[in-house]
Design a protein around this motif. Structure first.
Motif, PDB file in Angstrom:
ATOM      1  N   ARG A   1      -6.275  -6.513 -16.387  1.00 48.66           N
ATOM      2  CA  ARG A   1      -5.807  -5.931 -15.116  1.00 48.66           C
ATOM      3  C   ARG A   1      -5.495  -6.994 -14.063  1.00 48.66           C
ATOM      4  O   ARG A   1      -4.574  -6.818 -13.273  1.00 48.66           O
ATOM      5  N   PHE A   2      -6.260  -8.087 -14.067  1.00 45.13           N
ATOM      6  CA  PHE A   2      -6.083  -9.150 -13.077  1.00 45.13           C
ATOM      7  C   PHE A   2      -5.470 -10.374 -13.740  1.00 45.13           C
ATOM      8  O   PHE A   2      -5.744 -10.667 -14.910  1.00 45.13           O
ATOM      9  N   THR A   3      -4.681 -11.119 -12.962  1.00 48.34           N
ATOM     10  CA  THR A   3      -4.090 -12.353 -13.442  1.00 48.34           C
ATOM     11  C   THR A   3      -4.200 -13.423 -12.361  1.00 48.34           C
ATOM     12  O   THR A   3      -3.782 -13.197 -11.227  1.00 48.34           O
ATOM     13  N   ILE A   4      -4.747 -14.562 -12.740  1.00 54.81           N
ATOM     14  CA  ILE A   4      -4.844 -15.688 -11.823  1.00 54.81           C
ATOM     15  C   ILE A   4      -3.732 -16.682 -12.139  1.00 54.81           C
ATOM     16  O   ILE A   4      -3.408 -16.913 -13.310  1.00 54.81           O
TER      17      ILE A   4
ATOM     18  N   GLY B   1      -5.477   2.786  -8.898  1.00 55.65           N
ATOM     19  CA  GLY B   1      -4.282   2.674  -9.714  1.00 55.65           C
ATOM     20  C   GLY B   1      -3.221   1.770  -9.117  1.00 55.65           C
ATOM     21  O   GLY B   1      -2.258   1.415  -9.805  1.00 55.65           O
ATOM     22  N   GLY B   2      -3.396   1.402  -7.862  1.00 58.31           N
ATOM     23  CA  GLY B   2      -2.440   0.552  -7.187  1.00 58.31           C
ATOM     24  C   GLY B   2      -2.654  -0.926  -7.469  1.00 58.31           C
ATOM     25  O   GLY B   2      -3.509  -1.300  -8.281  1.00 58.31           O
ATOM     26  N   SER B   3      -1.860  -1.744  -6.773  1.00 58.28           N
ATOM     27  CA  SER B   3      -1.891  -3.191  -6.981  1.00 58.28           C
ATOM     28  C   SER B   3      -1.972  -3.942  -5.658  1.00 58.28           C
ATOM     29  O   SER B   3      -1.506  -3.447  -4.624  1.00 58.28           O
TER      30      SER B   3
ATOM     31  N   GLU C   1     -14.392   0.554  -8.041  1.00 58.48           N
ATOM     32  CA  GLU C   1     -15.427  -0.471  -8.224  1.00 58.48           C
ATOM     33  C   GLU C   1     -14.911  -1.893  -7.999  1.00 58.48           C
ATOM     34  O   GLU C   1     -15.692  -2.845  -8.030  1.00 58.48           O
ATOM     35  N   ASP C   2     -13.614  -2.050  -7.772  1.00 57.85           N
ATOM     36  CA  ASP C   2     -13.080  -3.363  -7.407  1.00 57.85           C
ATOM     37  C   ASP C   2     -13.224  -3.640  -5.920  1.00 57.85           C
ATOM     38  O   ASP C   2     -12.919  -4.748  -5.456  1.00 57.85           O
ATOM     39  N   THR C   3     -13.659  -2.650  -5.168  1.00 56.15           N
ATOM     40  CA  THR C   3     -13.842  -2.822  -3.733  1.00 56.15           C
ATOM     41  C   THR C   3     -14.874  -3.908  -3.448  1.00 56.15           C
ATOM     42  O   THR C   3     -16.002  -3.855  -3.946  1.00 56.15           O
TER      43      THR C   3
ATOM     44  N   GLN D   1      -3.376 -11.650  -8.940  1.00 56.92           N
ATOM     45  CA  GLN D   1      -2.642 -10.392  -9.050  1.00 56.92           C
ATOM     46  C   GLN D   1      -3.585  -9.337  -9.610  1.00 56.92           C
ATOM     47  O   GLN D   1      -4.137  -9.524 -10.694  1.00 56.92           O
ATOM     48  N   MET D   2      -3.758  -8.259  -8.880  1.00 57.18           N
ATOM     49  CA  MET D   2      -4.702  -7.212  -9.274  1.00 57.18           C
ATOM     50  C   MET D   2      -3.939  -5.910  -9.471  1.00 57.18           C
ATOM     51  O   MET D   2      -3.359  -5.378  -8.518  1.00 57.18           O
ATOM     52  N   ASN D   3      -3.953  -5.432 -10.698  1.00 59.02           N
ATOM     53  CA  ASN D   3      -3.274  -4.185 -11.049  1.00 59.02           C
ATOM     54  C   ASN D   3      -4.282  -3.146 -11.502  1.00 59.02           C
ATOM     55  O   ASN D   3      -5.422  -3.477 -11.829  1.00 59.02           O
TER      56      ASN D   3
END
Length: 123
Positions: free
Chosen positions: A67-70, A15-17, A89-91, A82-84
């Protein structure tokens, strides 16, 4: 050849960024599209996001859309991811790369790669 250096990875709760940065050694990097890839343990490296050289076109893998922005700051020779709303599973180890080929999702289109930065999301 362009040297790329990623930073900004770390350990974060679900849930973090996090915001990853990729600094290029040459300002000419702004003439190329830039991509982010990731590789989780035991998996192949996979496409995450791409930003066109002009900065007006982006592409994301379905798993990170919304969720992500480049983005890029050409004055700083830097591309960001930017990863929100991070999920376990994003690990993965995240890599930035400079695209010289045509297929934005195929890592064979990218010749210059950074060393990677580890992102770990705890559930």
């Amino acid at each position: 050849q362009v040297q790329l250096a990623e930073s900004g990875g770390g350990l974060v709760q679900a849930g973090g960024s996090l915001r990853l940065s990729c600094v290029a050694s040459r300002s000419t990097f702004s003439a190329y599209g830039m991509g982010w890839f990731r590789q989780a343990p035991g998996n192949d490296r996979e496409f995450v996001a791409h930003l066109s050289a002009s900065g007006d076109s982006t592409s994301y893998t379905n798993a990170v859309k919304g969720r992500f922005t480049i983005s890029r700051d050409s004055a700083k020779n830097t591309v960001y991811l930017q990863m929100n709303s991070l999920k376990a599973e994003d690990t993965a180890v995240y890599y930035c790369a400079l695209r010289r080929g045509l297929n934005i999702e195929n890592q064979r289109s990218y010749v210059d790669w950074g060393q990677g930065t580890q992102v770990t999301v705890s559930s």
